[in-house]
Design an enzyme around this catalytic site. Structure first.
Site, PDB file in Angstrom:
ATOM      1  N   HIS A  94      -4.775 -12.484  32.800  1.00  0.00           N
ATOM      2  CA  HIS A  94      -5.283 -11.321  32.085  1.00  0.00           C
ATOM      3  C   HIS A  94      -6.662 -11.616  31.497  1.00  0.00           C
ATOM      4  O   HIS A  94      -6.808 -11.778  30.289  1.00  0.00           O
ATOM      5  CB  HIS A  94      -4.290 -10.894  31.005  1.00  0.00           C
ATOM      6  CG  HIS A  94      -2.913 -10.707  31.546  1.00  0.00           C
ATOM      7  ND1 HIS A  94      -1.781 -10.726  30.780  1.00  0.00           N
ATOM      8  CD2 HIS A  94      -2.474 -10.493  32.816  1.00  0.00           C
ATOM      9  CE1 HIS A  94      -0.723 -10.534  31.539  1.00  0.00           C
ATOM     10  NE2 HIS A  94      -1.114 -10.400  32.781  1.00  0.00           N
TER      11      HIS A  94
HETATM   12  C1  FAD Z   1       0.693 -14.013  38.664  1.00  0.00           C
HETATM   13  C2  FAD Z   1       0.208 -12.745  38.036  1.00  0.00           C
HETATM   14  C3  FAD Z   1       1.054 -11.986  37.229  1.00  0.00           C
HETATM   15  C4  FAD Z   1       0.595 -10.817  36.628  1.00  0.00           C
HETATM   16  N1  FAD Z   1       1.470 -10.066  35.906  1.00  0.00           N
HETATM   17  C5  FAD Z   1       1.045  -8.934  35.309  1.00  0.00           C
HETATM   18  C6  FAD Z   1       1.947  -8.124  34.579  1.00  0.00           C
HETATM   19  O1  FAD Z   1       3.144  -8.389  34.486  1.00  0.00           O
HETATM   20  N2  FAD Z   1       1.462  -7.008  33.980  1.00  0.00           N
HETATM   21  C7  FAD Z   1       0.150  -6.666  34.049  1.00  0.00           C
HETATM   22  O2  FAD Z   1      -0.230  -5.673  33.433  1.00  0.00           O
HETATM   23  N3  FAD Z   1      -0.714  -7.403  34.778  1.00  0.00           N
HETATM   24  C8  FAD Z   1      -0.303  -8.521  35.408  1.00  0.00           C
HETATM   25  N4  FAD Z   1      -1.174  -9.248  36.163  1.00  0.00           N
HETATM   26  C9  FAD Z   1      -2.575  -8.801  36.280  1.00  0.00           C
HETATM   27  C10 FAD Z   1      -2.742  -7.792  37.414  1.00  0.00           C
HETATM   28  O3  FAD Z   1      -2.408  -8.367  38.625  1.00  0.00           O
HETATM   29  C11 FAD Z   1      -4.195  -7.307  37.408  1.00  0.00           C
HETATM   30  O4  FAD Z   1      -4.490  -6.706  36.155  1.00  0.00           O
HETATM   31  C12 FAD Z   1      -4.444  -6.272  38.491  1.00  0.00           C
HETATM   32  O5  FAD Z   1      -4.073  -6.757  39.747  1.00  0.00           O
HETATM   33  C13 FAD Z   1      -5.928  -5.898  38.472  1.00  0.00           C
HETATM   34  O6  FAD Z   1      -6.189  -4.947  39.483  1.00  0.00           O
HETATM   35  P1  FAD Z   1      -7.660  -4.806  40.055  1.00  0.00           P
HETATM   36  O7  FAD Z   1      -7.597  -3.767  41.121  1.00  0.00           O
HETATM   37  O8  FAD Z   1      -8.606  -4.629  38.940  1.00  0.00           O
HETATM   38  O9  FAD Z   1      -8.003  -6.247  40.666  1.00  0.00           O
HETATM   39  P2  FAD Z   1      -7.316  -7.018  41.921  1.00  0.00           P
HETATM   40  O10 FAD Z   1      -5.878  -6.719  42.017  1.00  0.00           O
HETATM   41  O11 FAD Z   1      -7.694  -8.445  41.777  1.00  0.00           O
HETATM   42  O12 FAD Z   1      -8.073  -6.384  43.155  1.00  0.00           O
HETATM   43  C14 FAD Z   1      -9.434  -6.638  43.382  1.00  0.00           C
HETATM   44  C15 FAD Z   1      -9.659  -6.759  44.877  1.00  0.00           C
HETATM   45  O13 FAD Z   1     -11.051  -6.892  45.103  1.00  0.00           O
HETATM   46  C16 FAD Z   1     -11.259  -7.804  46.160  1.00  0.00           C
HETATM   47  N5  FAD Z   1     -12.613  -8.349  46.027  1.00  0.00           N
HETATM   48  C17 FAD Z   1     -13.072  -9.185  45.064  1.00  0.00           C
HETATM   49  N6  FAD Z   1     -14.368  -9.461  45.272  1.00  0.00           N
HETATM   50  C18 FAD Z   1     -14.742  -8.790  46.389  1.00  0.00           C
HETATM   51  C19 FAD Z   1     -15.956  -8.689  47.099  1.00  0.00           C
HETATM   52  N7  FAD Z   1     -17.064  -9.346  46.718  1.00  0.00           N
HETATM   53  N8  FAD Z   1     -15.988  -7.931  48.222  1.00  0.00           N
HETATM   54  C20 FAD Z   1     -14.870  -7.248  48.634  1.00  0.00           C
HETATM   55  N9  FAD Z   1     -13.693  -7.314  47.981  1.00  0.00           N
HETATM   56  C21 FAD Z   1     -13.626  -8.075  46.873  1.00  0.00           C
HETATM   57  C22 FAD Z   1     -10.179  -8.845  45.946  1.00  0.00           C
HETATM   58  O14 FAD Z   1      -9.914  -9.572  47.124  1.00  0.00           O
HETATM   59  C23 FAD Z   1      -9.010  -7.987  45.486  1.00  0.00           C
HETATM   60  O15 FAD Z   1      -8.184  -7.592  46.551  1.00  0.00           O
HETATM   61  C24 FAD Z   1      -0.742 -10.406  36.806  1.00  0.00           C
HETATM   62  C25 FAD Z   1      -1.597 -11.170  37.619  1.00  0.00           C
HETATM   63  C26 FAD Z   1      -1.122 -12.311  38.243  1.00  0.00           C
HETATM   64  C27 FAD Z   1      -2.039 -13.061  39.139  1.00  0.00           C
END
Ligand code: FAD
Ligand code: SF4
Length: 587
Positions: free
Chosen positions: A514
């Site tokens: 987080h």
């Molecule tokens: C083990 C674990 C447990 C978790 N448990 C919880 C929970 O219980 N509750 C909770 O609220 N949150 C939890 N989280 C956090 C949650 O996973 C994230 O808050 C959420 O996935 C964020 O979503 P996002 O779309 O912002 O980012 P992401 O899910 O990281 O998606 C971003 C995407 O962008 C892509 N990307 C990055 N850079 C580039 C680039 N330069 N060019 C093209 N693509 C790119 C990445 O490959 C990725 O697929 C957890 C995380 C982990 C790792």
């Protein structure tokens, strides 16, 4: 570099945030291209029930995570140190591939409380400006609970979030979280059934006068079809959840709830294994013109677009803005600049309870099943005279104890040999833990910047994290863990071991993924990077979406709010921006 035909919208990253915005804008009839750094992931193929319960592959070898040889961060505790690169993930587990970290997340889905969105104002009103410790740089979000609530609802309906509402349209109901803000609708699915550990904890908490509630969870408790027409099945508590994909279509992620519907749309195209290198702007710097990316063959492309959405997770959102020279880089010495400021983490604490005569069947579990209390979270208790602000969500969430990693033994047990084996045998079934996921408040010297010494395979600087726990947060950790220990003692275990967060931040042990801030939202462009619609100040056709927008981190998991912000940005684009492109708020 080859130049492609222009599209209406380019979305960087197809995790939760990017997939939601891509779907909402494709529904508007726009031509949308999503560019994802990692591979295409699909439940049937990648998380097949026959192969997904592989702890070595998914936990030890981090199959779903970004490879550090592809991109990593450097880390240091303070600006006087030289940062070093993280060569294996420890502290956090960034995702890669469609679905992002949402494939291997745990699924706990809190809404932030109403006060959180005006935290600085709220604390000042309650305790006076002098009560905020000098080291902290707290900020309001520039938005309100009332503006966020409909979008929390949208996210929960897409995710099928399970839980019990305590405040439904103003009707107070016993059994839910009494500190939750007023909800305009119930949770889409009822709470999950509770295993033994959370049940015991809830009894003990109730006996001490607290109000336990089922932890809101995006692991659905019954068959559910979301508003996009995608169906999910009930969670079976298989125990291979956090760090794994779900074979059962029960854990909400972009690949189980959004992408199946999005991929059916002819006006959406996904480019996978393609890493965006830069957001391009015109000569004025006030208009984004598209992105450049590199594909898996090493070829570079330019993708022009009218609208650019960056949804690449906290770290890469900030890094791309720094590399693209959008906004002014934050300088902790002068306190000028906004890109990189207000980076925060989560303060993880816990108490382990060793019993003699209990059987928790710890292999039964799920990433987000459990019971919690919120009496010591955020500003739910009187901080007068305590010497710190903030707090934590206290809860028991048995995630499932996989065979390699779960070996609870009391302190001072030998690390190998027959005594260790006996201790494992004696304690495996009869140990439980109570966690306290607590707030992380921002300081002037915790920030993100480009590293001057280390670069990625394309020669671009890595992101540098400068972070250490604020004194405020370490005091809060002691206090809240003490409260957890009181509940633990009342459960009469043979022994308890309390672990409040202490000392310096260390990137080696896993603590939480987080990570927040660095491109924060607010009402004032001199202290924030995006407005309340996630639109970049001064570059109105660029939106940066994700936890990078949080000005500090409360004692809750972030993704409910990340999802709500994605819907909020999409709503603003659909209803205001497309009708009159330009700044939706002028400073
Ligand atoms: C083990 C674990 C447990 C978790 N448990 C919880 C929970 O219980 N509750 C909770 O609220 N949150 C939890 N989280 C956090 C949650 O996973 C994230 O808050 C959420 O996935 C964020 O979503 P996002 O779309 O912002 O980012 P992401 O899910 O990281 O998606 C971003 C995407 O962008 C892509 N990307 C990055 N850079 C580039 C680039 N330069 N060019 C093209 N693509 C790119 C990445 O490959 C990725 O697929 C957890 C995380 C982990 C790792
Ligand atoms: S515990 Fe439930 S949600 Fe998690 S992987 Fe297993 S079936 Fe899926």
């Amino acid at each position: 570099m080859k130049k492609l035909p222009k599209t209406d919208v380019v979305v960087i990253g197809l995790g939760w945030a990017g997939s939601i915005i891509a779907k909402e804008l494709a529904d508007e009839g726009l031509e949308v291209i999503g560019i994802e750094r990692g591979p295409w992931r699909d439940t049937a193929r990648d998380f097949n029930v026959a192969t997904v319960t592989d702890e070595l592959r998914y936990v030890m070898r981090e199959e779903l995570m970004l490879r550090t040889r592809q991109n990593t961060c450097t880390m240091r505790n303070n600006p006087s140190q030289t940062a070093l690169p993280m060569r294996t993930w420890g502290s956090f587990h960034p995702g890669n591939g469609t679905g992002g970290a949402g494939n291997h997340w745990a699924g706990i889905t809190f809404r932030f409380q109403p006060e959180e969105f005006r935290l600085k104002s709220h604390l000042t009103e309650r305790y006076g400006a002098n009560a905020i410790p000098d080291e902290l740089v707290l900020q309001d979000w520039g938005t309100t609970w009332e503006e966020m609530e409909p979008h929390y609802m949208q996210f929960e309906r897409v995710a099928g979030t399970s839980g019990y509402a305590a405040n439904l349209n103003g009707e107070k109901r016993a059994g839910g979280n009494p500190f939750e803000g007023m909800r305009s609708g119930d949770y889409p699915t009822p709470p999950l059934r509770q295993p033994y550990g959370p049940t015991l904890f809830a009894e003990a908490a109730k006996n001490m006068g607290y109000q336990p509630f089922p932890v809101p969870s995006s692991l659905v408790s019954e068959a559910y079809t979301n508003p996009y027409g995608v169906t999910m099945g009930p969670c079976t508590f298989c125990g291979f959840c956090t760090n794994y994909g779900c074979a059962n279509y029960s854990k909400a992620s972009a690949i189980t709830t959004v992408l199946p519907a999005l991929m059916r749309k002819e006006n959406f195209t996904a480019y996978t294994n393609c890493e965006v290198l830069e957001v391009l702007t015109d000569s004025s710097g006030k208009k984004a013109t598209g992105v450049t990316y590199i594909d898996s063959s090493g070829d570079k492309w330019e993708q022009p677009a009218d609208l650019v959405i960056v949804a690449a997770f906290t770290f890469e959102n900030v890094r791309l803005m720094l590399l693209s020279k959008i906004g002014e880089a934050y300088d902790p010495v002068t306190n000028r600049g906004t890109t990189g400021r207000n980076y925060a983490y989560q303060t993880a604490n816990g108490v382990t309870l060793f019993f003699d005569n209990k059987n928790f069947n710890p292999f039964i579990g799920a990433g987000a099943v459990g019971m919690g209390i919120d009496e010591f979270n955020n500003d739910n208790f009187d901080h007068s005279g305590l010497g710190f602000l903030g707090g934590g969500s206290i809860r028991v969430t048995p995630i499932g104890s996989a065979p390699i990693g779960y070996r609870p033994v009391p302190p001072n047990t030998p690390k190998w040999g027959s005594q260790w084996k006996r201790a494992v045998k004696d304690n495996y079934l009869s140990t439980m833990s109570i966690g306290c996921e607590a707030s992380s408040y921002t300081t002037r010297t915790n920030y993100l910047s480009l590293d001057p010494n280390y670069s990625d395979p394309h020669g671009r600087p890595l992101l540098r994290i400068t972070f250490d726990f604020a004194e405020n947060d370490l005091k809060m950790a002691q206090y809240c863990t003490g409260k957890v220990a009181e509940i633990a003692q009342s459960m009469n275990p043979r022994q308890i071991v309390a672990k409040p967060m202490s000392g310096h931040w260390n990137s080696v042990p896993y603590q939480s993924s987080h990570v927040v801030g660095g491109f924060i939202m607010g009402a004032d462009p001199s202290t924030s990077s995006v407005n309340k619609h996630l639109q970049v100040w001064d570059v109105p056709n660029l939106f940066v979406v994700g936890a990078s927008a949080f000005p500090q981190n409360p004692g809750y998991n972030p993704t409910g709010t990340v999802g709500a912000l994605a819907f909020k940005a999409a709503h603003a684009i659909r209803h205001y921006y497309l009708k009159r492109p330009g700044e939706m708020i002028t400073a």
